[in-house]
Design a protein around this motif. Structure first.
Motif, mmCIF file in Angstrom:
data_model
loop_
_atom_site.group_PDB
_atom_site.id
_atom_site.type_symbol
_atom_site.label_atom_id
_atom_site.label_comp_id
_atom_site.label_asym_id
_atom_site.label_seq_id
_atom_site.Cartn_x
_atom_site.Cartn_y
_atom_site.Cartn_z
ATOM 1 N N MET A 81 0.920 -1.120 0.077
ATOM 2 C CA MET A 81 0.077 0.047 -0.006
ATOM 3 C C MET A 81 0.830 1.358 -0.131
ATOM 4 S SD MET A 81 -3.165 1.226 0.233
ATOM 5 C CE MET A 81 -4.199 0.118 0.823
ATOM 6 N N ALA A 103 0.940 4.322 1.287
ATOM 7 C CA ALA A 103 0.143 4.948 2.282
ATOM 8 C C ALA A 103 0.033 6.572 2.590
ATOM 9 C CB ALA A 103 0.447 4.215 3.972
ATOM 10 N N LYS A 115 -5.673 2.282 10.469
ATOM 11 C CA LYS A 115 -5.912 1.305 9.335
ATOM 12 C C LYS A 115 -5.337 0.154 8.999
ATOM 13 C CE LYS A 115 -7.648 5.468 6.718
ATOM 14 N NZ LYS A 115 -8.918 4.981 6.408
ATOM 15 N N ASP A 121 -6.943 -3.661 9.408
ATOM 16 C CA ASP A 121 -7.980 -3.922 8.337
ATOM 17 C C ASP A 121 -7.209 -4.023 6.992
ATOM 18 O OD1 ASP A 121 -10.426 -3.677 9.555
ATOM 19 O OD2 ASP A 121 -10.565 -1.330 9.226
ATOM 20 N N TRP A 122 -6.066 -3.294 6.604
ATOM 21 C CA TRP A 122 -5.295 -3.424 5.366
ATOM 22 C C TRP A 122 -4.692 -4.864 5.755
ATOM 23 C CZ3 TRP A 122 -2.158 1.641 5.086
ATOM 24 C CH2 TRP A 122 -3.124 2.738 4.903
ATOM 25 N N ILE A 154 -2.658 -6.850 2.627
ATOM 26 C CA ILE A 154 -1.536 -5.900 2.551
ATOM 27 C C ILE A 154 -0.337 -6.364 3.459
ATOM 28 C CG2 ILE A 154 -0.747 -3.552 2.802
ATOM 29 C CD1 ILE A 154 -2.778 -3.894 0.467
ATOM 30 N N ILE A 186 3.608 -1.394 3.751
ATOM 31 C CA ILE A 186 3.028 0.102 3.556
ATOM 32 C C ILE A 186 4.478 0.833 3.281
ATOM 33 C CG2 ILE A 186 0.931 -0.124 4.681
ATOM 34 C CD1 ILE A 186 2.291 1.107 7.206
ATOM 35 N N TYR A 221 -3.291 4.702 -2.275
ATOM 36 C CA TYR A 221 -4.025 5.140 -0.896
ATOM 37 C C TYR A 221 -5.394 5.591 -1.465
ATOM 38 C CZ TYR A 221 -5.988 7.026 3.427
ATOM 39 O OH TYR A 221 -6.557 7.398 4.448
ATOM 40 N N TYR A 252 -7.719 3.236 -3.068
ATOM 41 C CA TYR A 252 -8.264 1.964 -2.021
ATOM 42 C C TYR A 252 -9.353 2.806 -1.226
ATOM 43 C CZ TYR A 252 -8.667 -1.764 1.320
ATOM 44 O OH TYR A 252 -8.916 -2.884 2.013
ATOM 45 N N GLN A 289 -13.194 0.279 -3.211
ATOM 46 C CA GLN A 289 -12.693 -0.559 -2.291
ATOM 47 C C GLN A 289 -13.149 -2.079 -2.066
ATOM 48 O OE1 GLN A 289 -12.526 -0.316 2.539
ATOM 49 N NE2 GLN A 289 -11.748 1.562 1.683
ATOM 50 N N ASP A 336 -10.334 -5.324 -2.725
ATOM 51 C CA ASP A 336 -10.342 -5.957 -1.556
ATOM 52 C C ASP A 336 -10.245 -7.615 -2.297
ATOM 53 O OD1 ASP A 336 -9.920 -4.522 0.604
ATOM 54 O OD2 ASP A 336 -12.200 -4.557 1.015
#
Length: 482
Positions: A61, A63, A81, A84-85, A90, A93, A372, A375, A381, A385
């Motif tokens: 990601m 970020a 975050k 959840d990533w 993910i 980052i 970012y 996403y 999103q 995913d």
């Protein structure tokens, strides 16, 4: 009468061939159940549990974006975050440059002043960086690592900014080249003056730089090498061993020689990717060979832009890209902080084509990056995913292009003995497409779209061939059912 019957028979054969191919320049109507050898799957067939597969891959990601908000709160926002990533798949980052820049609380870090001030010192009118305090950065890295996510530092190695004025005998004028505790370098570590920038007594030439030309570091000097990567007090050692970064994104590597990156990696190791903004895959591959670093695959980025935007021709997706020869070193992407703020339309992929571009990089070899803002787009999103899930599970095995023309692209990942692989079908026409006689590795097997793009299930024949469909101006990703 016989001639009339023969004419009707020939006409019937012609339309049958057209309906089976689904290739009529984008004017194919929505294929009906009887068009092409479409066999429905058994009623008991169920979708695979993709979460039960793992091919060892992940996704990075990016970020941040230009001028992130809230100022001084970015590290804390990301900390909320990463859980959840991680659940989404993910595994790394990429953070913006974490050190203090000349613009202080407004700096995105690319105008680096003090490499060792990560929000620790009152410097350039602020203690916290634009992104937050050192304690908040430490918390972000700790939280990310606890979720199995590595954190990548953005390293600016050539241009500096925010020093004090001093007389520079090599330029015969005053330059902003004095960096010490009173002049922009509050940490007092890696103090610099005009002797450390081009030109100087040991390098009486000026190689030039697109950014802050008068403060372009001379990496040939032992003093600069010691402070950047060689000594145990260096920037590299500080970022890796004290701060806890896991790898490096090297900014604007056109500004210094490849051996600099090679020596940095020899000294401290870690994941690496270089920003060499060049669409020529030969140039990018030569850089990989010279440094051992990964590169952002700008060749793929521009082929995606050409295929979906500039020329509207999917045959560009079969041309030379870095991931074809260096899948482990090619970091693929569809957008980043620079492309999204660039006003030139050829340097960005149009929003309406973004998901098709992501479908490409998240099913092909290479290490994909998600931007970012893409996403965080509520329209993207859930689809991203699902693409990340597919990438990390069934997007594996050798790559084979099965069919391509201006508006259709069909690609197969052959999977492994324990992984079924998948088939990507991209369609840029304004209508649903159907393509018959696609050769799969699955004999007499039910298949379905796992991208949630089209409600279509079928079965392959005993020879593994199948007719598949793709939605208008979209994509589908097929694999087996249980």
């Amino acid at each position: 009468m016989k001639n009339k019957n023969l004419f009707l028979l020939l006409l019937l054969i012609f339309f049958t061939l057209v309906s089976c191919s689904g290739d009529d320049g984008g004017n194919t109507p929505d294929p009906g159940p009887g068009e092409g050898p479409v066999d429905p799957p058994p009623a008991a067939a169920q979708p695979l549990d993709l979460a039960s597969y793992s091919n060892g891959s992940g996704v990075m990601m990016q970020a941040f974006y230009w001028d992130v908000e809230p100022r001084h709160g970015w590290w804390d926002l990301l900390s909320e975050k990463v859980d959840d990533w991680a659940d989404a798949g993910i595994d790394r980052i990429w953070l913006p440059p974490a050190s203090k820049g000349q613009s202080g609380g407004y700096s995105m870090g690319y105008d680096v002043a003090d490499y060792f001030d990560l929000g620790d010192y009152f410097n350039h009118q602020t203690t916290e960086t634009r992104f937050g305090s050192r304690a908040e950065l430490d918390n972000l890295i700790e939280t990310a690592n606890a979720n199995g996510i590595e954190v990548i530092a953005d390293i600016v190695l050539n241009h500096n900014s925010g020093g004090g004025l001093e007389w520079n005998p090599y330029r015969e004028k005053e330059t902003w080249t004095l960096f010490d505790e009173e002049h922009g370098n509050a940490s007092g570590k890696f103090n610099r003056n005009y002797e450390n920038f081009y030109p100087n007594s040991t390098s009486p030439y000026d190689p030039g730089s697109l950014f802050y030309e008068e403060t372009n570091l001379d990496h040939n000097q032992q003093y600069v090498q010691d402070w950047l990567w060689e000594k145990d007090y260096s920037v590299a050692e500080f970022y890796k061993n004290e701060v806890g970064f896991d790898g490096w994104r090297f900014d604007y590597v056109l500004g210094f020689e490849p051996w600099v990156v090679k020596e940095w990696l020899d000294a401290v190791g870690g994941f690496s990717v270089a920003e060499l903004w060049d669409g020529n895959p030969d140039v990018l591959e030569a850089y990989i060979e010279a440094t051992g670093a990964g590169v952002f695959d700008f060749a793929t980025f521009y082929k995606l832009e050409e295929a979906f935007d500039r020329f509207d021709d999917l045959t560009y997706l079969t041309r030379h890209m870095v991931w074809q020869n260096y899948p482990d070193k090619a970091v693929t992407f569809t957008a980043n902080h620079d492309t999204e703020k660039d006003s030139h339309e050829d340097n960005k992929i149009a929003p309406e084509n973004k998901l098709k571009a992501y479908a490409f990089i998240l099913t092909h070899p290479g290490y994909p990056t998600v931007f970012y803002l893409d996403y965080e787009n509520e329209n993207f999103q859930a689809k991203l995913d699902q693409l990340i899930l597919i990438h990390n599970t069934i997007a594996t095995g050798e790559t084979e292009v099965l069919y391509v023309d201006d508006d259709e692209y069909v690609m197969k990942r052959n999977g492994t003995s324990s992984n079924p692989g998948m088939i990507l079908y991209i369609n840029t026409s304004g209508n649903v497409k159907a393509r018959a006689n696609i050769q799969t590795n699955w004999n007499a097997t039910p298949v379905m779209d796992y991208s949630n793009s089209i409600d279509f299930q079928t079965s392959t024949g005993s020879d593994g061939k199948v007719t598949l469909r793709a939605p208008a101006n979209g994509y589908a990703i097929y694999s087996i059912m249980e």
